[in-house]
Design an enzyme around this catalytic site. Structure first.
Site, PDB file in Angstrom:
ATOM      1  N   SER A  25      32.288  38.694  36.925  1.00 44.27           N
ATOM      2  CA  SER A  25      33.102  39.113  38.545  1.00 44.27           C
ATOM      3  C   SER A  25      32.806  40.686  38.903  1.00 44.27           C
ATOM      4  CB  SER A  25      34.863  38.819  38.237  1.00 44.27           C
ATOM      5  OG  SER A  25      34.586  39.596  37.437  1.00 44.27           O
ATOM      6  N   LYS A  53      44.222  42.582  36.672  1.00 42.66           N
ATOM      7  CA  LYS A  53      45.429  41.729  37.319  1.00 42.66           C
ATOM      8  C   LYS A  53      46.816  42.708  36.259  1.00 42.66           C
ATOM      9  CE  LYS A  53      43.777  38.457  38.857  1.00 42.66           C
ATOM     10  NZ  LYS A  53      44.062  38.356  40.301  1.00 42.66           N
TER      11      LYS A  53
END
Length: 311
Positions: free
Chosen positions: A271, A53
């Site tokens: 994830s 991110k």
């Protein structure tokens, strides 16, 4: 004479220039039952903020600065499941901005502590509503006080997929010598899949794009959405982009995160574990191929979760 900012220009900042160009690491043991399929992990925890991110957060903040929307008197406001918030907070600390983040109360303890360590203000929202609840609360605050905040809105901001189109995609093409056959990424904001997928499709339309999401609406995969049941589907998401969607259970992702750490020496997050589970499912259908899966962050952000404890 006008005032001169003491902040370095974003492009000349040594810390922020380390965002991107992350390693592509081959798996040596996991997946060896498929000898003609190579599986690679895109190690996004090498970014300075510790996750994939950093890429979109940096682009969104730069765009807000360039447009004049983000000034020293404004506070960066957004909803996050953790990683984008940490990226915002890291960049805000570096650039001298305030940062206010909405996140579900059941986000990992480590993510909450990291946000506070960077000096961000953290507002916890109803855990039962997940990232959708944080999104709606961020919208409410911005509508009530538009003069106080700059609201990038990672779920609709085109700088999010553009960051991956311009960096993640070209990196993967170069790192695989153009031999990639399958690209896998989780669906949260969907920016990674939308941006990287577009760039890979332009390079070679035969590359298969595989989206990863939780098997069902109730899950423990932080940052990922089950799109079919989400109350808020990101504006960025285009269901026509992925060629295939693979569902992964929380338990399978957690166990794979442990396997990656113990068998590959790669201390990855949940994830990332989901990405490798999906990669094995795809590998089982192939005679040969080159699979790249995004590993968004490291296991340190989940260390307090019970699945790490010995069985």
């Amino acid at each position: 004479m006008g005032e001169t900012s003491l902040l370095p220009a974003a492009d000349s900042d040594a810390l922020l220039r380390t965002i991107g160009n992350t390693p592509l690491i081959p798996l040596l043991r996991i997946g060896q039952e498929f000898p003609r399929v190579r599986i690679f992990a895109k190690a996004e925890w090498y970014n300075p903020g510790g996750s994939v991110k950093d890429r979109p957060a940096y682009r969104m903040i730069r765009a807000a600065e360039a447009s004049g929307q983000l000034t020293p008197d404004k506070t960066i406001l957004d909803a996050t499941s953790g990683n984008t918030g940490i990226a915002y907070a890291m960049i805000a600390a570096r650039r001298g901005y305030r940062c206010k983040l909405l996140m579900p109360a059941n986000a990992s303890t480590e993510r909450k502590k990291l946000l506070k360590a960077y000096g961000a203000e953290v507002v916890l929202t109803d855990p039962a509503e997940g990232s959708d609840g944080a999104f709606y609360e961020a919208q409410r605050l911005y509508k009530e006080h538009p003069n106080l905040y700059v609201y990038p809105d990672q779920y609709s901001n085109l700088e999010n997929p553009r960051a991956h189109y311009e960096t993640t995609g070209p990196e993967i093409i170069k790192q695989t010598d153009g031999k990639i056959t399958h690209f896998l990424a989780g669906l949260g904001t969907s920016g990674t899949m939308m941006g990287t997928g577009k760039r890979l499709r332009e390079f070679n339309r035969d590359i298969k794009l595989v989206a990863i999401q939780p098997e069902g609406p109730f899950h423990g995969l932080e940052g990922l959405k089950h799109m079919e049941t989400a109350s808020h589907v990101p504006d960025l998401f285009d269901a026509k982009v992925p060629d295939q969607t693979v569902g992964v259970s929380t338990e399978a992702a957690q166990q794979m995160a442990k396997r990656m750490t113990r068998e590959e020496g790669l201390y990855v997050g949940v994830s990332a574990g989901a990405g490798v589970v999906a990669a094995l499912k795809i590998a089982s259908t192939l005679k040969e191929g080159v699979i790249v899966t995004i590993c968004p962050d490291a296991g340190a952000r989940y260390q307090s979760e019970k699945f790490w404890e010995p069985a």
